[in-house]
Motif scaffolding. Sequence first.
Motif, PDB file in Angstrom:
ATOM      1  N   LEU A  55       0.817  -1.211   0.000  1.00 45.68           N
ATOM      2  CA  LEU A  55       0.000   0.000   0.000  1.00 45.68           C
ATOM      3  C   LEU A  55       0.851   1.262   0.000  1.00 45.68           C
ATOM      4  O   LEU A  55       0.514   2.258  -0.655  1.00 45.68           O
ATOM      5  CB  LEU A  55      -0.935  -0.009   1.209  1.00 45.68           C
ATOM      6  CG  LEU A  55      -2.014  -1.094   1.216  1.00 45.68           C
ATOM      7  CD1 LEU A  55      -2.713  -1.142   2.571  1.00 45.68           C
ATOM      8  CD2 LEU A  55      -3.018  -0.863   0.110  1.00 45.68           C
ATOM      9  N   GLU A  60      -0.958   6.237  -6.598  1.00 51.45           N
ATOM     10  CA  GLU A  60      -2.297   6.753  -6.363  1.00 51.45           C
ATOM     11  C   GLU A  60      -3.205   6.569  -7.579  1.00 51.45           C
ATOM     12  O   GLU A  60      -4.418   6.436  -7.456  1.00 51.45           O
ATOM     13  CB  GLU A  60      -2.234   8.236  -5.985  1.00 51.45           C
ATOM     14  CG  GLU A  60      -1.754   8.500  -4.573  1.00 51.45           C
ATOM     15  CD  GLU A  60      -2.771   8.105  -3.523  1.00 51.45           C
ATOM     16  OE1 GLU A  60      -3.977   8.039  -3.853  1.00 51.45           O
ATOM     17  OE2 GLU A  60      -2.369   7.847  -2.379  1.00 51.45           O
ATOM     18  N   LEU A  64      -7.837   0.580  -6.415  1.00 50.06           N
ATOM     19  CA  LEU A  64      -7.710  -0.558  -5.507  1.00 50.06           C
ATOM     20  C   LEU A  64      -9.098  -1.001  -5.068  1.00 50.06           C
ATOM     21  O   LEU A  64      -9.894  -0.205  -4.568  1.00 50.06           O
ATOM     22  CB  LEU A  64      -6.872  -0.168  -4.287  1.00 50.06           C
ATOM     23  CG  LEU A  64      -6.685  -1.244  -3.213  1.00 50.06           C
ATOM     24  CD1 LEU A  64      -5.875  -2.424  -3.769  1.00 50.06           C
ATOM     25  CD2 LEU A  64      -5.994  -0.654  -1.979  1.00 50.06           C
ATOM     26  N   ASP A 161      -4.656   2.079   5.943  1.00 50.24           N
ATOM     27  CA  ASP A 161      -5.185   2.998   4.941  1.00 50.24           C
ATOM     28  C   ASP A 161      -4.425   2.838   3.634  1.00 50.24           C
ATOM     29  O   ASP A 161      -3.526   1.999   3.503  1.00 50.24           O
ATOM     30  CB  ASP A 161      -5.172   4.446   5.435  1.00 50.24           C
ATOM     31  CG  ASP A 161      -3.773   4.986   5.732  1.00 50.24           C
ATOM     32  OD1 ASP A 161      -2.790   4.489   5.131  1.00 50.24           O
ATOM     33  OD2 ASP A 161      -3.655   5.903   6.559  1.00 50.24           O
ATOM     34  N   ARG A 162      -4.787   3.627   2.638  1.00 53.48           N
ATOM     35  CA  ARG A 162      -4.219   3.484   1.293  1.00 53.48           C
ATOM     36  C   ARG A 162      -2.703   3.735   1.271  1.00 53.48           C
ATOM     37  O   ARG A 162      -2.006   3.306   0.352  1.00 53.48           O
ATOM     38  CB  ARG A 162      -4.958   4.444   0.352  1.00 53.48           C
ATOM     39  CG  ARG A 162      -4.463   4.509  -1.090  1.00 53.48           C
ATOM     40  CD  ARG A 162      -4.665   3.205  -1.842  1.00 53.48           C
ATOM     41  NE  ARG A 162      -3.950   3.211  -3.096  1.00 53.48           N
ATOM     42  CZ  ARG A 162      -4.490   3.329  -4.298  1.00 53.48           C
ATOM     43  NH1 ARG A 162      -5.800   3.432  -4.414  1.00 53.48           N
ATOM     44  NH2 ARG A 162      -3.761   3.328  -5.391  1.00 53.48           N
ATOM     45  N   ARG A 163      -2.179   4.397   2.276  1.00 50.64           N
ATOM     46  CA  ARG A 163      -0.729   4.643   2.338  1.00 50.64           C
ATOM     47  C   ARG A 163       0.010   3.619   3.186  1.00 50.64           C
ATOM     48  O   ARG A 163       1.206   3.730   3.407  1.00 50.64           O
ATOM     49  CB  ARG A 163      -0.476   6.052   2.870  1.00 50.64           C
ATOM     50  CG  ARG A 163      -1.076   7.140   1.977  1.00 50.64           C
ATOM     51  CD  ARG A 163      -0.597   8.508   2.354  1.00 50.64           C
ATOM     52  NE  ARG A 163      -1.128   9.514   1.436  1.00 50.64           N
ATOM     53  CZ  ARG A 163      -0.670  10.758   1.359  1.00 50.64           C
ATOM     54  NH1 ARG A 163       0.332  11.137   2.138  1.00 50.64           N
ATOM     55  NH2 ARG A 163      -1.199  11.617   0.516  1.00 50.64           N
ATOM     56  N   ASP A 186     -11.427   4.187   2.394  1.00 52.68           N
ATOM     57  CA  ASP A 186     -10.100   3.726   1.987  1.00 52.68           C
ATOM     58  C   ASP A 186      -9.461   2.807   3.024  1.00 52.68           C
ATOM     59  O   ASP A 186      -8.385   2.257   2.785  1.00 52.68           O
ATOM     60  CB  ASP A 186      -9.174   4.916   1.702  1.00 52.68           C
ATOM     61  CG  ASP A 186      -8.758   5.654   2.967  1.00 52.68           C
ATOM     62  OD1 ASP A 186      -9.565   5.696   3.914  1.00 52.68           O
ATOM     63  OD2 ASP A 186      -7.632   6.181   2.999  1.00 52.68           O
ATOM     64  N   ILE A 188      -8.704  -0.517   4.941  1.00 52.52           N
ATOM     65  CA  ILE A 188      -8.758  -1.955   4.654  1.00 52.52           C
ATOM     66  C   ILE A 188      -8.672  -2.687   5.986  1.00 52.52           C
ATOM     67  O   ILE A 188      -7.637  -2.661   6.658  1.00 52.52           O
ATOM     68  CB  ILE A 188      -7.598  -2.376   3.740  1.00 52.52           C
ATOM     69  CG1 ILE A 188      -7.686  -1.630   2.404  1.00 52.52           C
ATOM     70  CG2 ILE A 188      -7.601  -3.879   3.512  1.00 52.52           C
ATOM     71  CD1 ILE A 188      -6.406  -1.652   1.618  1.00 52.52           C
TER      72      ILE A 188
END
Length: 305
Positions: A55, A60, A64, A161-163, A186, A188
């Motif tokens: 991730l 970006e 996903l 999170d996405r990061r 966002d 997971i």
Amino acid sequence: MSFPDITAELAAAMPGLRGTLVANAPLAPLTWFRTGGPAQVLFAPADEDDLALFLANLPERVPLTVIGLGSNLLVRDGGVPGVVLRLGKAFAEVSVEEGCRVRAGAGAPDVKVARAAAEAGIDGLTFLRGIPGAIGGALRMNGGAYGGEVKDVLVEARALDRRGHRHVLSREDMRFSYRHCGAPEDLIFVEALFEGRPGDPAEILARMNEITEARAATQPVNTRTGGSTFKNPDGAKAWQLVDAAGCRGLRIGQAQVSEMHCNFLVNLGGATAAEIENLGEEVRRRVKEHSGVTLAWEIKRVGVA
């Protein structure tokens, strides 16, 4: 449909990645409907650290999509662009803790969690036996059945999170409502901690067996279906509205409204995702026309037509 292969590009940006990246991976075998197109990339992380690495380095611009056991999912025929993330065995551990608590990975089947709790004499999680999916999906939709739902028993959930940053969310942070979780989209989910109450294992297992029998008697559990199609509107039952609108047994191609339980759509064999989705939309149209109620989809629909 076939997507451009971006697995080499992703792997090059993530040295040390241990999970598997598969280009144009068929998704139909991973869903209960057994239909739909491929994932541009299917990623199965080796563990939570591997997921965090992925991730943190995922561009970006790459979409996903997270899927679980595919029980309440319709993948459209064009497939899913970007990365489809599926949490496998590394996220399916279940353990019993003090204080009538059960810790479960997001990839653990709901029934596995219910059974672990029952065998440990922990009551309150029996309803999970009636939800045909995994814990991650139950968290995301506040899954419920047979008088219970996730918000009743959740202590906390862990997510990335996405990061790739880790978060711990309390029950209040999840902002649960009927078949809905208000936590950021966002996030997971990777793990949940549940708390029940003391109970007798034999009695709990007996109730679980009753749920199993009730599902078999009233739902098309041995067919290619996606579970409950529509959410129950306030003060009403979706199946009753569908039935009253004359939709029981309605067909489009090889997709049919179940004769046994008309809040279930069934793939009779060879149905396309478009036939299933179009059938659902036709049911929504007829219900709206008959009763004035707009049914909301409970099944998650992903991908492109």
